[in-house]
Write a protein that holds these residues in place. Structure first.
Motif, PDB file in Angstrom:
ATOM      1  N   LEU A 169     -46.441 -18.650  22.548  1.00  0.00           N
ATOM      2  CA  LEU A 169     -45.628 -19.484  23.432  1.00  0.00           C
ATOM      3  C   LEU A 169     -44.360 -19.970  22.734  1.00  0.00           C
ATOM      4  O   LEU A 169     -43.299 -20.080  23.361  1.00  0.00           O
ATOM      5  CB  LEU A 169     -46.456 -20.677  23.929  1.00  0.00           C
ATOM      6  CG  LEU A 169     -47.561 -20.333  24.941  1.00  0.00           C
ATOM      7  CD1 LEU A 169     -48.421 -21.550  25.231  1.00  0.00           C
ATOM      8  CD2 LEU A 169     -46.955 -19.798  26.233  1.00  0.00           C
ATOM      9  N   GLN A 170     -44.425 -20.246  21.427  1.00  0.00           N
ATOM     10  CA  GLN A 170     -43.230 -20.659  20.681  1.00  0.00           C
ATOM     11  C   GLN A 170     -42.161 -19.576  20.733  1.00  0.00           C
ATOM     12  O   GLN A 170     -40.979 -19.861  20.967  1.00  0.00           O
ATOM     13  CB  GLN A 170     -43.600 -20.975  19.235  1.00  0.00           C
ATOM     14  CG  GLN A 170     -44.403 -22.243  19.048  1.00  0.00           C
ATOM     15  CD  GLN A 170     -44.888 -22.415  17.619  1.00  0.00           C
ATOM     16  OE1 GLN A 170     -44.470 -21.698  16.719  1.00  0.00           O
ATOM     17  NE2 GLN A 170     -45.782 -23.373  17.413  1.00  0.00           N
ATOM     18  N   TYR A 172     -41.952 -17.088  22.973  1.00  0.00           N
ATOM     19  CA  TYR A 172     -41.459 -16.919  24.332  1.00  0.00           C
ATOM     20  C   TYR A 172     -40.399 -17.979  24.634  1.00  0.00           C
ATOM     21  O   TYR A 172     -39.399 -17.695  25.328  1.00  0.00           O
ATOM     22  CB  TYR A 172     -42.611 -17.027  25.332  1.00  0.00           C
ATOM     23  CG  TYR A 172     -43.447 -15.772  25.440  1.00  0.00           C
ATOM     24  CD1 TYR A 172     -44.840 -15.827  25.431  1.00  0.00           C
ATOM     25  CD2 TYR A 172     -42.845 -14.521  25.553  1.00  0.00           C
ATOM     26  CE1 TYR A 172     -45.615 -14.673  25.524  1.00  0.00           C
ATOM     27  CE2 TYR A 172     -43.609 -13.366  25.641  1.00  0.00           C
ATOM     28  CZ  TYR A 172     -44.974 -13.434  25.627  1.00  0.00           C
ATOM     29  OH  TYR A 172     -45.718 -12.291  25.721  1.00  0.00           O
ATOM     30  N   ASP A 173     -40.579 -19.200  24.135  1.00  0.00           N
ATOM     31  CA  ASP A 173     -39.576 -20.246  24.328  1.00  0.00           C
ATOM     32  C   ASP A 173     -38.273 -19.884  23.623  1.00  0.00           C
ATOM     33  O   ASP A 173     -37.177 -20.101  24.161  1.00  0.00           O
ATOM     34  CB  ASP A 173     -40.102 -21.590  23.805  1.00  0.00           C
ATOM     35  CG  ASP A 173     -41.137 -22.204  24.729  1.00  0.00           C
ATOM     36  OD1 ASP A 173     -41.887 -23.087  24.279  1.00  0.00           O
ATOM     37  OD2 ASP A 173     -41.188 -21.805  25.903  1.00  0.00           O
ATOM     38  N   LEU A 176     -36.522 -17.335  25.627  1.00  0.00           N
ATOM     39  CA  LEU A 176     -35.897 -17.953  26.792  1.00  0.00           C
ATOM     40  C   LEU A 176     -34.613 -18.674  26.406  1.00  0.00           C
ATOM     41  O   LEU A 176     -33.611 -18.633  27.134  1.00  0.00           O
ATOM     42  CB  LEU A 176     -36.886 -18.918  27.449  1.00  0.00           C
ATOM     43  CG  LEU A 176     -36.461 -19.535  28.784  1.00  0.00           C
ATOM     44  CD1 LEU A 176     -36.243 -18.440  29.832  1.00  0.00           C
ATOM     45  CD2 LEU A 176     -37.504 -20.524  29.267  1.00  0.00           C
ATOM     46  N   ASP A 177     -34.611 -19.338  25.235  1.00  0.00           N
ATOM     47  CA  ASP A 177     -33.392 -19.992  24.744  1.00  0.00           C
ATOM     48  C   ASP A 177     -32.253 -18.986  24.593  1.00  0.00           C
ATOM     49  O   ASP A 177     -31.094 -19.284  24.898  1.00  0.00           O
ATOM     50  CB  ASP A 177     -33.659 -20.669  23.400  1.00  0.00           C
ATOM     51  CG  ASP A 177     -34.553 -21.896  23.532  1.00  0.00           C
ATOM     52  OD1 ASP A 177     -34.696 -22.408  24.665  1.00  0.00           O
ATOM     53  OD2 ASP A 177     -35.133 -22.324  22.513  1.00  0.00           O
ATOM     54  N   ARG A 191     -35.837 -12.847  32.219  1.00  0.00           N
ATOM     55  CA  ARG A 191     -36.503 -14.132  32.461  1.00  0.00           C
ATOM     56  C   ARG A 191     -37.809 -13.926  33.223  1.00  0.00           C
ATOM     57  O   ARG A 191     -38.813 -14.592  32.966  1.00  0.00           O
ATOM     58  CB  ARG A 191     -35.567 -15.064  33.217  1.00  0.00           C
ATOM     59  CG  ARG A 191     -36.083 -16.491  33.318  1.00  0.00           C
ATOM     60  CD  ARG A 191     -34.988 -17.529  33.494  1.00  0.00           C
ATOM     61  NE  ARG A 191     -34.131 -17.227  34.627  1.00  0.00           N
ATOM     62  CZ  ARG A 191     -32.828 -16.977  34.527  1.00  0.00           C
ATOM     63  NH1 ARG A 191     -32.244 -16.984  33.334  1.00  0.00           N
ATOM     64  NH2 ARG A 191     -32.105 -16.729  35.595  1.00  0.00           N
ATOM     65  N   SER A 195     -41.562 -15.009  31.928  1.00  0.00           N
ATOM     66  CA  SER A 195     -42.418 -15.882  32.737  1.00  0.00           C
ATOM     67  C   SER A 195     -43.794 -15.264  32.943  1.00  0.00           C
ATOM     68  O   SER A 195     -44.821 -15.938  32.822  1.00  0.00           O
ATOM     69  CB  SER A 195     -41.756 -16.148  34.088  1.00  0.00           C
ATOM     70  OG  SER A 195     -40.530 -16.837  33.924  1.00  0.00           O
ATOM     71  N   SER A 198     -45.750 -15.402  29.558  1.00  0.00           N
ATOM     72  CA  SER A 198     -46.239 -16.746  29.234  1.00  0.00           C
ATOM     73  C   SER A 198     -47.342 -17.165  30.206  1.00  0.00           C
ATOM     74  O   SER A 198     -48.293 -17.862  29.819  1.00  0.00           O
ATOM     75  CB  SER A 198     -45.088 -17.754  29.265  1.00  0.00           C
ATOM     76  OG  SER A 198     -44.497 -17.817  30.549  1.00  0.00           O
TER      77      SER A 198
END
Length: 671
Positions: A169-170, A172-173, A176-177, A191, A195, A198
């Motif tokens: 998840l880190q 994937y964030d 996304l950034d 994106r 989604s 995640s």
């Protein structure tokens, strides 16, 4: 299908920074063509691959290096996903030729990530983790948002495969950034992919609500932008999550919409998947008529495509639907025929899941003997899988350590070789400059002394680490209790002792533990294991042992006591576990245990005839009797009523038979 990802090897020479890698390193027109090729992969992969081949053929020495590397990376993925091993190796070798001191950092990271993608795809996870560490060290200096997105998405996928969901998840964030710095035609596609991935992380942890919220937000965005070609994959994932959440009406609706879209796009294989998913949801609703109708249609189309795996899965579901409809024998026979296909594949996770459906079928049929037998088979297979997974994890950790150690040794050798070359050059100078020779000798001596000190410190650290590993190898990482290895060492020492002290073996199993995991999630299951471990620990002394024997099983090795005291201990254990529920996130979980007890040595039989493992097997059969007879009880084996030679055949595999023939004395303590 094209898929962006990146790699990385070791470098000893300085690399150009992102600041130095100026606009001349990319061709904006070609970059836009590559974006268009990626978009075309969704609707016409054959044309996309032809366009990529034409672009590569037109490239020359004047083509900017970063654009060339990106295009060659996509060519590598075409070969990789087509399982063309020779073409994959050739494309990878071509990419690796670019690595050198003048290569821009972005291009180097893209090549390294491509190597990492190959390792992940070919399931070489240990090598992948080494490359992942190297890539993460280089990512701080990467400003290209496309590369930051792909690399973090790839790292997230690697950690998700290894069930390291927090790290997944880190990344994937972080991916996304990176998308905040883009606004091209690929942004929405990227994106949507993040989604869905995640959401799958949440789903695999049974966090259905979080997964659903992520997917519904993505659906709103896709429909707002009218990018309907992105919906099929989203519908599949959302349908799976809704079924897991037991929102069956919504799951049916979303799968029906996905089926219609698959028909519209003429994707027959995708349509079969949606039909099978619909059948599964109807089965969960116990709507056998609807399930049979959609699955029969799916079977016809799967047979047209000669899709053997889908054919067998659909046949199994059809058989279960027949059982629900009352056609017990016909349905069971169809399930068994499909089950034979999965047995040939010998994939234990599939077999264990299908055994659960057989158990449900036997329950519908009212065949409780077969239900008990099937559940026992499922429990045994699950224990084998847990043990195999534990052994695999241990081997993987050791392999990763060995690979990392080898990599570090290679780096040290390279440094030593470089130092040796310098010493040879200096020797030539020393022939004319005596003073410099002396100084160099002193420097070399100081280096050797420093190296000797470092080696001593390293050896000391290794000794400390080995001690920690030895301690940890005897402990269960979740509960902190002793593990099987500790029991084996204890029994080996006992066997070697001239005077083996008698003891008692009490094996315990948490009742309906799978239902706890299914209803509350695996995190709740872990909380139950930890709390049960704490409660059981209160009943063992310093000279006794409490062991997590595997999964939800515990083993107590008790000092020899009178029958009355063992009965008192059993009653207290049952009460301590069942009288108080376990609170997890505001929910009360009721827990009971069942067990089997026996003395070692058993019935004065010499241990060379009936060793501790065989005695424990008898206790395990007593545990099974406790389960069959209603749970929340302990069956205690008191001794033999006949000579051991007569009872021995039953004691090997059929304790219940020995009891029926009055060969074994026993009694039961109930909670």
């Amino acid at each position: 299908m094209l898929h962006a990802s990146e790699q990385q090897p070791a470098h000893s020479k300085p690399l150009l920074s992102e600041q130095q890698a100026t606009e001349q390193q990319t061709d904006e027109a070609l970059e836009q063509q590559l974006d268009a090729i990626l978009a075309l992969q969704l609707t016409d992969p054959s044309t996309a691959n032809n366009q990529l081949a034409a672009m590569l053929a037109a490239m020359n020495e004047h083509t900017p290096i970063e654009t060339k590397v990106r295009a060659l990376t996509y060519q590598l993925f075409n070969a990789l996903y087509a399982n063309d091993l020779a073409a994959t190796e050739a494309s990878l070798a071509l990419l690796q030729q670019f690595k050198g001191p003048e290569l821009p950092l972005s291009a180097l990271v893209e090549i390294k990530a491509a190597e990492l993608e190959v390792d992940v795809f070919q399931n070489r996870l240990n090598q992948a983790y080494l490359k992942a560490e190297q890539i993460q060290n280089l990512m701080a200096d990467i400003s290209n948002p496309r590369i930051r997105y792909w690399v973090n998405a790839l790292l997230a996928r690697l950690f998700r495969i290894d069930s390291q969901y927090d790290k997944a998840l880190q990344h994937y964030d972080l991916a996304l950034d990176a998308l905040f710095d883009t606004s091209d035609s690929r942004t929405l596609i990227r994106r949507a992919y993040l989604s869905q991935q995640s959401a799958l992380v949440h789903a695999e942890q049974k966090n259905w609500l979080a997964a659903r919220q992520v997917l519904e937000s993505t659906y709103a965005e896709i429909t707002h932008h009218k990018r309907h070609e992105l919906l099929p994959d989203l519908y599949l994932t959302l349908g799976y999550v809704l079924a897991g959440q037991e929102d069956f009406p919504a799951a049916i609706e979303i799968n029906q919409r996905g089926l219609a879209l698959a028909r519209e796009q003429k994707q027959q294989s995708l349509a079969i998947t949606f039909m099978n998913n619909l059948g599964s949801v109807y089965i969960q609703q116990e709507n056998s008529a609807a399930a049979n109708a959609i699955l029969q249609q799916a079977l016809v189309e799967a047979e047209q495509l000669k899709d053997e795996e889908n054919i067998q899965l659909i046949n199994f579901n059809l058989g279960y639907a027949q059982v629900l409809a009352g056609n017990h024998q016909a349905g069971l026979q169809q399930m068994q025929q499909a089950f034979a296909y999965y047995q040939q594949r010998n994939y234990k996770a599939e077999i264990e899941d299908l055994l659960g459906w057989f158990a449900k079928a036997y329950k519908v049929m009212g065949d409780y003997n077969m239900l008990a037998t099937t559940l026992e088979q499922q429990m045994q297979l699950r224990e084998e899988m847990v043990n195999a997974e534990r052994d695999k994890n241990t081997r993987d950790l050791q392999a990763r350590y060995d690979l990392k150690s080898q990599s570090q040794q290679i780096t040290i050798l390279q440094q030593q070789n470089a130092l040796q070359e310098e010493l040879i050059k200096n020797k030539k100078l020393q022939q004319t400059i005596t003073l410099l020779f002396v100084v160099l000798i002193l420097i070399a001596a100081l280096l050797l002394i420093n190296l000797y000190r470092k080696v001593r410190k390293t050896n000391q650290r290794l000794k400390e680490v080995n001690k920690q590993l030895e301690f940890q190898s005897l402990r269960d990482p979740l509960t902190g209790l002793l593990n099987r290895r500790a029991m084996q060492e204890k029994m080996a020492k006992r066997h070697a002792s001239a005077d083996a002290t008698p003891c008692g073996l009490l094996i315990l199993d948490i009742d309906f533990f799978k239902q706890i995991n299914d209803n509350y999630g695996h995190a709740a299951g872990d909380a139950v294991l930890i709390e049960i471990s704490r409660r059981l620990s209160q009943f063992v002394t310093e000279t006794e042992m409490l062991i997590r024997w595997g999964g939800e099983e515990f083993l107590m090795v008790l000092n020899s006591q009178t029958a009355a005291k063992i009965d008192q201990l059993s009653q207290r254990l049952l009460t301590a576990i069942s009288e108080l529920t376990i609170n997890y996130e505001g929910r009360e979980i009721a827990v009971t245990i069942s067990g089997g007890f026996i003395h070692l040595p058993f019935a004065e039989v010499a241990e060379h005839q009936l060793n501790w493992e065989k005695v424990l097997q008898i206790a395990d059969m007593a545990l099974y009797l406790s389960k069959v007879n209603g749970r929340n009880q302990i069956t205690l084996i008191d001794g033999l009523s006949v000579p051991f030679a007569i009872a021995e055949p039953h004691l090997q595999s059929d304790l219940n038979g020995a009891i029926r023939e009055n060969q074994v004395r026993y009694h039961i303590i109930t909670g």
